[in-house]
Design an enzyme around this catalytic site. Structure first.
Site, PDB file in Angstrom:
ATOM      1  N   GLU A   1      -3.344 -14.908   1.916  1.00 18.83           N
ATOM      2  CA  GLU A   1      -1.910 -14.957   2.520  1.00 18.83           C
ATOM      3  C   GLU A   1      -1.344 -16.234   2.868  1.00 18.83           C
ATOM      4  O   GLU A   1      -2.359 -17.347   2.762  1.00 18.83           O
ATOM      5  CB  GLU A   1      -2.091 -14.251   3.657  1.00 18.83           C
ATOM      6  CG  GLU A   1      -2.473 -12.888   3.766  1.00 18.83           C
ATOM      7  CD  GLU A   1      -1.378 -11.873   3.092  1.00 18.83           C
ATOM      8  OE1 GLU A   1      -0.261 -12.264   3.020  1.00 18.83           O
ATOM      9  OE2 GLU A   1      -1.779 -10.875   2.723  1.00 18.83           O
TER      10      GLU A   1
ATOM     11  N   VAL B   1     -11.594   0.027   5.803  1.00 14.93           N
ATOM     12  CA  VAL B   1     -12.655  -1.006   5.655  1.00 14.93           C
ATOM     13  C   VAL B   1     -13.073  -0.818   4.246  1.00 14.93           C
ATOM     14  O   VAL B   1     -13.514   0.156   3.594  1.00 14.93           O
ATOM     15  CB  VAL B   1     -13.945  -0.709   6.405  1.00 14.93           C
ATOM     16  CG1 VAL B   1     -15.065  -1.651   6.135  1.00 14.93           C
ATOM     17  CG2 VAL B   1     -13.572  -0.558   7.975  1.00 14.93           C
TER      18      VAL B   1
ATOM     19  N   LYS C   1     -13.411  -5.117  10.912  1.00  9.46           N
ATOM     20  CA  LYS C   1     -14.168  -4.319  10.118  1.00  9.46           C
ATOM     21  C   LYS C   1     -15.665  -3.982  10.474  1.00  9.46           C
ATOM     22  O   LYS C   1     -16.173  -2.633  10.586  1.00  9.46           O
ATOM     23  CB  LYS C   1     -14.263  -4.431   8.477  1.00  9.46           C
ATOM     24  CG  LYS C   1     -12.817  -4.849   7.863  1.00  9.46           C
ATOM     25  CD  LYS C   1     -12.678  -5.443   6.799  1.00  9.46           C
ATOM     26  CE  LYS C   1     -11.185  -5.560   6.015  1.00  9.46           C
ATOM     27  NZ  LYS C   1     -11.240  -6.256   4.820  1.00  9.46           N
TER      28      LYS C   1
ATOM     29  N   VAL D   1      -6.099  20.470  -3.189  1.00 10.88           N
ATOM     30  CA  VAL D   1      -5.750  20.597  -1.917  1.00 10.88           C
ATOM     31  C   VAL D   1      -5.471  22.357  -1.883  1.00 10.88           C
ATOM     32  O   VAL D   1      -6.057  23.027  -0.607  1.00 10.88           O
ATOM     33  CB  VAL D   1      -4.427  20.049  -1.150  1.00 10.88           C
ATOM     34  CG1 VAL D   1      -3.856  20.542  -0.037  1.00 10.88           C
ATOM     35  CG2 VAL D   1      -4.637  18.529  -1.215  1.00 10.88           C
TER      36      VAL D   1
ATOM     37  N   GLY E   1      -6.123  -4.596  -2.109  1.00 11.47           N
ATOM     38  CA  GLY E   1      -5.166  -4.584  -2.964  1.00 11.47           C
ATOM     39  C   GLY E   1      -4.410  -3.130  -2.692  1.00 11.47           C
ATOM     40  O   GLY E   1      -4.985  -2.292  -1.929  1.00 11.47           O
TER      41      GLY E   1
ATOM     42  N   ARG F   1      11.790  -0.685   7.826  1.00 12.90           N
ATOM     43  CA  ARG F   1      12.372  -1.489   8.590  1.00 12.90           C
ATOM     44  C   ARG F   1      13.787  -1.707   7.826  1.00 12.90           C
ATOM     45  O   ARG F   1      14.964  -1.503   8.417  1.00 12.90           O
ATOM     46  CB  ARG F   1      11.833  -2.822   8.728  1.00 12.90           C
ATOM     47  CG  ARG F   1      10.977  -2.816   9.949  1.00 12.90           C
ATOM     48  CD  ARG F   1      10.237  -4.112  10.252  1.00 12.90           C
ATOM     49  NE  ARG F   1       9.678  -4.790   8.927  1.00 12.90           N
ATOM     50  CZ  ARG F   1       9.055  -5.986   8.863  1.00 12.90           C
ATOM     51  NH1 ARG F   1       9.084  -6.784   9.960  1.00 12.90           N
ATOM     52  NH2 ARG F   1       8.405  -6.540   7.742  1.00 12.90           N
ATOM     53  N   ARG F   2      13.833  -1.736   6.449  1.00 12.20           N
ATOM     54  CA  ARG F   2      15.048  -1.876   5.726  1.00 12.20           C
ATOM     55  C   ARG F   2      15.387  -0.684   4.630  1.00 12.20           C
ATOM     56  O   ARG F   2      14.663  -0.806   3.516  1.00 12.20           O
ATOM     57  CB  ARG F   2      15.205  -3.234   5.005  1.00 12.20           C
ATOM     58  CG  ARG F   2      15.218  -4.623   5.862  1.00 12.20           C
ATOM     59  CD  ARG F   2      14.796  -5.767   5.269  1.00 12.20           C
ATOM     60  NE  ARG F   2      13.581  -6.012   4.750  1.00 12.20           N
ATOM     61  CZ  ARG F   2      13.192  -6.892   4.028  1.00 12.20           C
ATOM     62  NH1 ARG F   2      14.213  -7.796   3.825  1.00 12.20           N
ATOM     63  NH2 ARG F   2      11.770  -6.976   3.898  1.00 12.20           N
TER      64      ARG F   2
ATOM     65  N   VAL G   1       0.820  -1.051  -0.051  1.00 10.35           N
ATOM     66  CA  VAL G   1      -0.049  -0.039   0.098  1.00 10.35           C
ATOM     67  C   VAL G   1       0.882   1.209   0.008  1.00 10.35           C
ATOM     68  O   VAL G   1       0.540   2.330  -0.834  1.00 10.35           O
ATOM     69  CB  VAL G   1      -1.052   0.023   1.274  1.00 10.35           C
ATOM     70  CG1 VAL G   1      -1.979   1.206   1.463  1.00 10.35           C
ATOM     71  CG2 VAL G   1      -1.806  -1.108   1.025  1.00 10.35           C
TER      72      VAL G   1
ATOM     73  N   GLU H   1     -10.543   5.894   6.115  1.00 12.45           N
ATOM     74  CA  GLU H   1     -11.453   5.217   4.986  1.00 12.45           C
ATOM     75  C   GLU H   1     -10.918   3.997   4.619  1.00 12.45           C
ATOM     76  O   GLU H   1     -11.699   2.989   4.305  1.00 12.45           O
ATOM     77  CB  GLU H   1     -11.477   6.345   3.860  1.00 12.45           C
ATOM     78  CG  GLU H   1     -12.481   5.719   2.821  1.00 12.45           C
ATOM     79  CD  GLU H   1     -13.670   5.742   3.245  1.00 12.45           C
ATOM     80  OE1 GLU H   1     -14.607   4.609   3.225  1.00 12.45           O
ATOM     81  OE2 GLU H   1     -14.613   6.969   3.700  1.00 12.45           O
TER      82      GLU H   1
END
Length: 434
Positions: free
Chosen positions: A192, A134, A207, A34, A309, A46-47, A15, A131
């Site tokens: 997964e 869910v 959710k 905006v 996704g 983390r990496r 994401v 938003e």
């Protein structure tokens, strides 16, 4: 154009990477919407040295110090797409209390401890938007929070987990068992490697808690949600549903109404259920999500689209970024929580529903009377009975009228002890009909 709005992005996985790409590709349009450019101040990962292909972000912006990034004075908005409870909660609370707006897709945290986040937002006078937590790209939470704020929502019924919907849709279409359908979902990337959160209903329950909190102006947590997964749904169940003109879906159901004592309360549950093929949710296939909302004035509304996704979820994240950035430039913030109703949570036993019960029984006189007597003792009315015999045994399929779930559960428990009942093949709730 106003002064740039600067983001701290926490997480750059599926994401987060899409958020970066969309911010880059749509920079001019987003700035126009905006009223100021949106810039990335830093990305916590983390990496930091991991290869990320052609991701359009300066490598110097990567850091492993997420909390330090959140605390920076040049950060206006914190975007969290890491997930989990900690350290995400610490990062978001720090941001909100210091007056920085926050955008998150973290359904687990919101369901587990959303109250802490809302309190921090109120304390810091900051926006908390979520938003993307869910139903992915489906614009659902803001309509519940804003568009329907003048109405009274009575019920929310939804398919909010794409993995389980793909599995059940495949079972319905092909007659496959759950194991085969899950293997297909895994091969296609819908499931997964460890599908527990999906198939056991944890994802959908989180959710459901968020939806119920918004719909009924009451803080609802994951522990308040009755949860059952799809692991017990069989090919035989799906065939039986077809024979009734139904299909099986994993539903989240949130209702507001009187409890056993007559007082207004909230019921929230997640479980597989048979629904008529005429119901709008029955035709929702593949990994899509859909949520059916019933309100006093608006009537029946349905929200439908891709529920997961990278790109769909990032779309929802960007929508929230635009909203909080506009507020920041205007010097205002939106109340992220309306929990004034503070309604009690109704136990699952008081939820009113119907049951589909499949029994293997002895094929002899008096069996149906004995079984019917059990239903009568628990004040559960039988709607239909379907019986078929095979040698010394018979199959008995019973569908009940609506009754409290506790009465139905007690009926099933007593049926297990009848000497004429060989086994209880399956028990499923029936929703969406009379």
């Amino acid at each position: 154009m106003g002064k740039p709005v600067r983001l701290a992005l926490l997480g750059c996985g599926t994401v987060g990477s899409e958020v970066v790409r969309l911010l880059h590709e749509q920079a001019a349009d987003l700035a126009a919407r905006v009223g100021a450019p949106i810039e990335i101040a830093g990305v916590a990962v983390r990496r930091p040295n991991r290869a990320r292909g052609d991701l359009p972000v300066d490598p110097a912006l990567f850091t492993t110090d997420a909390l330090g990034l959140v605390k920076r004075d040049d950060v206006d908005v914190v975007v969290e797409v890491v997930g989990g409870i900690e350290p995400a909660r610490t990062w978001l609370v720090e941001a909100l209390r210091s007056g920085k707006s926050a955008v998150t897709a973290n359904k687990a945290l919101l369901a587990e401890d959303g109250g802490t986040l809302h309190d921090a937002a109120a304390e810091g006078g900051a926006d908390l938007f979520y938003e993307a937590s869910v139903a992915g790209a489906i614009p659902l939470l803001r309509p519940l929070r804003d568009s329907l704020h003048g109405d009274s929502i009575t019920r929310v019924t939804g398919i909010v987990n794409g993995t389980t919907n793909f599995i059940l849709s495949a079972m319905d279409a092909t007659g496959a068992g759950l194991t085969e359908a899950l293997e297909e979902a895994t091969a296609l990337g819908y499931a997964e490697a460890d599908p527990t959160a999906d198939v056991e209903g944890f994802d959908a329950a989180a959710k459901a808690a968020i939806l119920a909190s918004l719909a009924f102006h009451t803080r609802v947590g994951a522990d308040d949600v009755h949860r059952e997964g799809i692991t017990e749904v069989s090919a035989a169940d799906m065939a039986s549903a077809k024979a009734m003109g139904c299909t099986i879906k994993l539903l989240c159901i949130a209702e507001r109404g009187p409890g056993a004592d007559g007082a207004e309360s909230v019921s929230v549950r997640v479980h597989p259920a048979m629904i008529p093929r005429s119901h709008p949710l029955a035709s929702v296939g593949d990994a899509f999500n859909a949520v059916f909302v019933e309100a006093v004035a608006a009537g029946q509304l349905m929200f439908y689209g891709r529920g997961a996704g990278g790109a769909p979820t990032a779309s929802a994240v960007l929508g929230d970024i635009v909203a909080v950035a506009r507020n920041r430039l205007a010097g205002v913030h939106t109340a992220s929580e309306s929990a004034y109703a503070d309604l009690p949570i109704r136990p699952m036993g008081e939820a009113v529903t119907r049951y589909h019960i499949s029994l293997d029984v002895a094929d002899r006189a008096g069996v149906l009377a004995a079984v019917a007597g059990v239903f009568a003792r628990h004040d559960v009315s039988i709607a239909t009975v379907r019986q078929s015999g095979r040698d010394a045994d018979a199959s008995l399929v019973i569908v009940t009228h609506r009754a409290p779930d506790a009465a139905l559960a007690a009926t099933v428990e007593e049926l297990r002890g009848l000497d004429v009942v060989r086994s209880i093949a399956s028990v499923l709730r029936v929703e969406g009909g009379q």
